[in-house]
Design a protein around this motif. Sequence first.
Motif, mmCIF file in Angstrom:
data_model
loop_
_atom_site.group_PDB
_atom_site.id
_atom_site.type_symbol
_atom_site.label_atom_id
_atom_site.label_comp_id
_atom_site.label_asym_id
_atom_site.label_seq_id
_atom_site.Cartn_x
_atom_site.Cartn_y
_atom_site.Cartn_z
ATOM 1 N N MET A 30 -33.656 10.263 31.808
ATOM 2 C CA MET A 30 -32.121 9.751 31.161
ATOM 3 C C MET A 30 -31.380 9.151 32.332
ATOM 4 S SD MET A 30 -29.878 12.053 28.624
ATOM 5 C CE MET A 30 -29.752 13.296 30.147
ATOM 6 N N SER A 31 -30.632 8.313 32.083
ATOM 7 C CA SER A 31 -29.633 7.810 32.696
ATOM 8 C C SER A 31 -28.402 9.056 33.021
ATOM 9 C CB SER A 31 -29.068 6.626 32.416
ATOM 10 O OG SER A 31 -27.956 6.076 33.082
ATOM 11 N N ALA A 32 -28.095 9.135 34.453
ATOM 12 C CA ALA A 32 -27.314 10.142 34.539
ATOM 13 C C ALA A 32 -25.752 9.671 34.337
ATOM 14 C CB ALA A 32 -27.001 10.595 36.065
ATOM 15 N N SER A 33 -25.522 8.223 33.733
ATOM 16 C CA SER A 33 -24.403 7.723 33.520
ATOM 17 C C SER A 33 -23.938 8.083 32.026
ATOM 18 C CB SER A 33 -24.307 6.378 33.934
ATOM 19 O OG SER A 33 -25.366 5.641 33.044
ATOM 20 N N ARG A 34 -24.875 8.394 31.273
ATOM 21 C CA ARG A 34 -24.380 8.674 29.660
ATOM 22 C C ARG A 34 -24.445 10.096 29.509
ATOM 23 N NH1 ARG A 34 -28.590 10.150 26.492
ATOM 24 N NH2 ARG A 34 -30.782 9.219 26.681
ATOM 25 N N LEU A 35 -23.819 10.497 28.209
ATOM 26 C CA LEU A 35 -23.923 11.953 27.823
ATOM 27 C C LEU A 35 -25.047 12.317 27.557
ATOM 28 C CD1 LEU A 35 -20.372 11.864 25.819
ATOM 29 C CD2 LEU A 35 -20.873 12.565 28.293
ATOM 30 N N HIS A 36 -25.523 13.618 27.409
ATOM 31 C CA HIS A 36 -27.050 14.299 27.114
ATOM 32 C C HIS A 36 -26.382 13.992 25.392
ATOM 33 C CE1 HIS A 36 -28.166 16.190 30.607
ATOM 34 N NE2 HIS A 36 -26.993 15.891 30.926
ATOM 35 N N ARG A 37 -27.380 13.677 24.620
ATOM 36 C CA ARG A 37 -27.201 13.370 23.196
ATOM 37 C C ARG A 37 -28.034 14.783 22.440
ATOM 38 N NH1 ARG A 37 -29.255 7.206 23.341
ATOM 39 N NH2 ARG A 37 -27.191 6.295 24.157
ATOM 40 N N VAL A 38 -26.935 15.395 21.663
ATOM 41 C CA VAL A 38 -27.552 16.570 20.923
ATOM 42 C C VAL A 38 -27.507 16.241 19.431
ATOM 43 C CG1 VAL A 38 -27.003 18.893 20.318
ATOM 44 C CG2 VAL A 38 -26.720 18.116 22.797
ATOM 45 N N ALA A 39 -28.560 16.382 18.659
ATOM 46 C CA ALA A 39 -28.501 16.645 17.185
ATOM 47 C C ALA A 39 -28.584 17.852 16.662
ATOM 48 C CB ALA A 39 -29.500 15.429 16.797
ATOM 49 N N VAL A 40 -28.018 18.121 15.710
ATOM 50 C CA VAL A 40 -27.989 19.505 15.031
ATOM 51 C C VAL A 40 -28.371 19.140 13.665
ATOM 52 C CG1 VAL A 40 -26.769 21.438 14.377
ATOM 53 C CG2 VAL A 40 -26.115 20.399 16.419
ATOM 54 N N LEU A 41 -29.767 19.261 13.305
ATOM 55 C CA LEU A 41 -30.205 18.958 11.956
ATOM 56 C C LEU A 41 -29.973 20.030 11.036
ATOM 57 C CD1 LEU A 41 -32.085 17.155 10.154
ATOM 58 C CD2 LEU A 41 -34.218 18.335 11.175
ATOM 59 N N VAL A 42 -29.267 19.893 10.107
ATOM 60 C CA VAL A 42 -28.866 20.875 8.921
ATOM 61 C C VAL A 42 -29.733 20.520 7.643
ATOM 62 C CG1 VAL A 42 -26.868 21.693 7.397
ATOM 63 C CG2 VAL A 42 -26.592 20.709 9.660
ATOM 64 N N LEU A 43 -30.453 21.840 7.393
ATOM 65 C CA LEU A 43 -31.606 21.893 6.310
ATOM 66 C C LEU A 43 -30.653 22.338 5.206
ATOM 67 C CD1 LEU A 43 -34.827 22.317 8.242
ATOM 68 C CD2 LEU A 43 -34.049 20.032 7.385
ATOM 69 N N GLU A 44 -31.322 22.219 3.940
ATOM 70 C CA GLU A 44 -30.808 22.899 2.644
ATOM 71 C C GLU A 44 -31.101 24.311 3.137
ATOM 72 O OE1 GLU A 44 -29.863 21.864 -0.323
ATOM 73 O OE2 GLU A 44 -30.100 19.935 0.581
ATOM 74 N N GLY A 45 -30.144 25.198 2.698
ATOM 75 C CA GLY A 45 -29.730 26.530 2.675
ATOM 76 C C GLY A 45 -29.705 26.906 4.351
ATOM 77 N N ALA A 46 -28.930 25.910 5.300
ATOM 78 C CA ALA A 46 -28.474 26.173 6.665
ATOM 79 C C ALA A 46 -27.611 27.574 6.613
ATOM 80 C CB ALA A 46 -28.256 24.995 7.062
ATOM 81 N N LYS A 47 -27.763 28.414 7.889
ATOM 82 C CA LYS A 47 -26.831 29.379 7.909
ATOM 83 C C LYS A 47 -25.720 29.078 8.725
ATOM 84 C CE LYS A 47 -30.740 32.718 7.430
ATOM 85 N NZ LYS A 47 -31.449 33.812 8.259
ATOM 86 N N PRO A 48 -24.662 29.288 8.313
ATOM 87 C CA PRO A 48 -23.647 28.783 8.986
ATOM 88 C C PRO A 48 -23.092 29.076 10.342
ATOM 89 C CG PRO A 48 -22.839 30.357 7.369
ATOM 90 C CD PRO A 48 -24.125 29.962 7.181
ATOM 91 N N LEU A 49 -23.455 30.348 10.795
ATOM 92 C CA LEU A 49 -23.608 30.593 12.361
ATOM 93 C C LEU A 49 -24.603 29.735 13.031
ATOM 94 C CD1 LEU A 49 -22.979 34.532 12.742
ATOM 95 C CD2 LEU A 49 -21.529 32.702 13.572
ATOM 96 N N ASP A 50 -25.643 29.828 12.511
ATOM 97 C CA ASP A 50 -26.642 28.774 13.253
ATOM 98 C C ASP A 50 -26.480 27.608 13.324
ATOM 99 O OD1 ASP A 50 -27.891 31.442 12.938
ATOM 100 O OD2 ASP A 50 -29.738 30.555 11.887
ATOM 101 N N VAL A 51 -25.843 26.821 12.535
ATOM 102 C CA VAL A 51 -25.303 25.566 12.552
ATOM 103 C C VAL A 51 -24.011 25.298 13.894
ATOM 104 C CG1 VAL A 51 -24.068 23.615 11.330
ATOM 105 C CG2 VAL A 51 -25.845 24.903 10.486
ATOM 106 N N GLY A 52 -23.195 26.189 13.524
ATOM 107 C CA GLY A 52 -21.913 26.236 14.157
ATOM 108 C C GLY A 52 -22.420 26.309 15.884
ATOM 109 N N ILE A 53 -23.436 27.151 16.244
ATOM 110 C CA ILE A 53 -23.439 27.672 17.772
ATOM 111 C C ILE A 53 -23.634 26.294 18.468
ATOM 112 C CG2 ILE A 53 -24.889 28.770 19.182
ATOM 113 C CD1 ILE A 53 -25.168 31.200 17.032
ATOM 114 N N PRO A 54 -24.740 25.591 18.270
ATOM 115 C CA PRO A 54 -25.003 24.573 19.082
ATOM 116 C C PRO A 54 -24.075 23.387 19.078
ATOM 117 C CG PRO A 54 -26.407 24.318 17.189
ATOM 118 C CD PRO A 54 -25.909 25.840 17.262
ATOM 119 N N ALA A 55 -23.393 23.251 17.730
ATOM 120 C CA ALA A 55 -22.195 22.253 17.632
ATOM 121 C C ALA A 55 -21.018 22.628 18.468
ATOM 122 C CB ALA A 55 -21.728 22.289 16.126
#
Length: 318
Positions: free
Chosen positions: A1-26
Amino acid sequence: MSASRLHRVAVLVLEGAKPLDVGIPAQVFTTRASMPYEVRVCGAVPGVVAGGDGLAYQVAHGLEALDWADIVFVPGYRHPDREDPPRAVVDALIAAHQRGARLAAISTGAFALAATGLLDGKRATTHWHYARALAAKRPLIRVDENVLFVDEGSILTSAGAASGIDLCLHILRRDLGMGASNHAARRLVAAPYRSGGQAQYVPRSVPEPLGERFAATREWALHRLGEPLTLEILARNAAVSPRTFSRRFAEDTGYTPMQWVMRARVDMARELLERSERGVEQIAADVGLGTGANLRLHFQRILGTTPSDYRRTFAQGE
């Protein structure tokens, strides 16, 4: 990965997702000057995703975010043992991994990764309440219910919600070094370092009054790493016998007291290598390892690299 761009993070929210689990990586990877990451929260399709605990999520992105991401987080969700995620989600996770993205599950998000088959033959963990269900559903996975997180390189899994913070900080240490991880921990008011081998806090039939006392002893030791720290000294601080301290410490952390002290000293050396210009001999003395040769020995054993190579990789301004 190029050092010139940001690291890209996707947080995949599935049905029934738990709010703390979603919020932590975000929140941990939110874009700011000290955090070179970009976060996109996504679902199987853009729009509203029904979550757990009476919450719903409005996600702006669909599965195309997994084609974009360098790392994909799968937060935990309710009733993971009943059915697998939609086939399109499973295929997108497999494609992201094949493309080179890392996959990281928080809590029951491990079931979604298990559905891909990518965990077969690998060690993994999940929330202790679901560990047996995961092992029964996916017998090819080596499920370890007694740890906070497991790093299998391109696939990582963690236990309950709070251990998601530990997993995120571990990823930060891998990506950016100890300084960035410690900075994020201070921002989150979280413990700067809990190893993946530390035990999950599972219910016990008898209360465990020693837990807080031992946590206080670990904090006390972290401020005295440059001083002699023996099993007897640590046990005296905890006001228990050395035998009791050693046994219970290992149950709590996954390490013997002296293994834990050694890792704490190496981690302190890592931060000094990043943030100071002190030589290896001085750093070895500062962290209680005595000589540069001793520091190099334990650095190589624990991290698989040398202090000099580590400094070249993570020193500020490089």
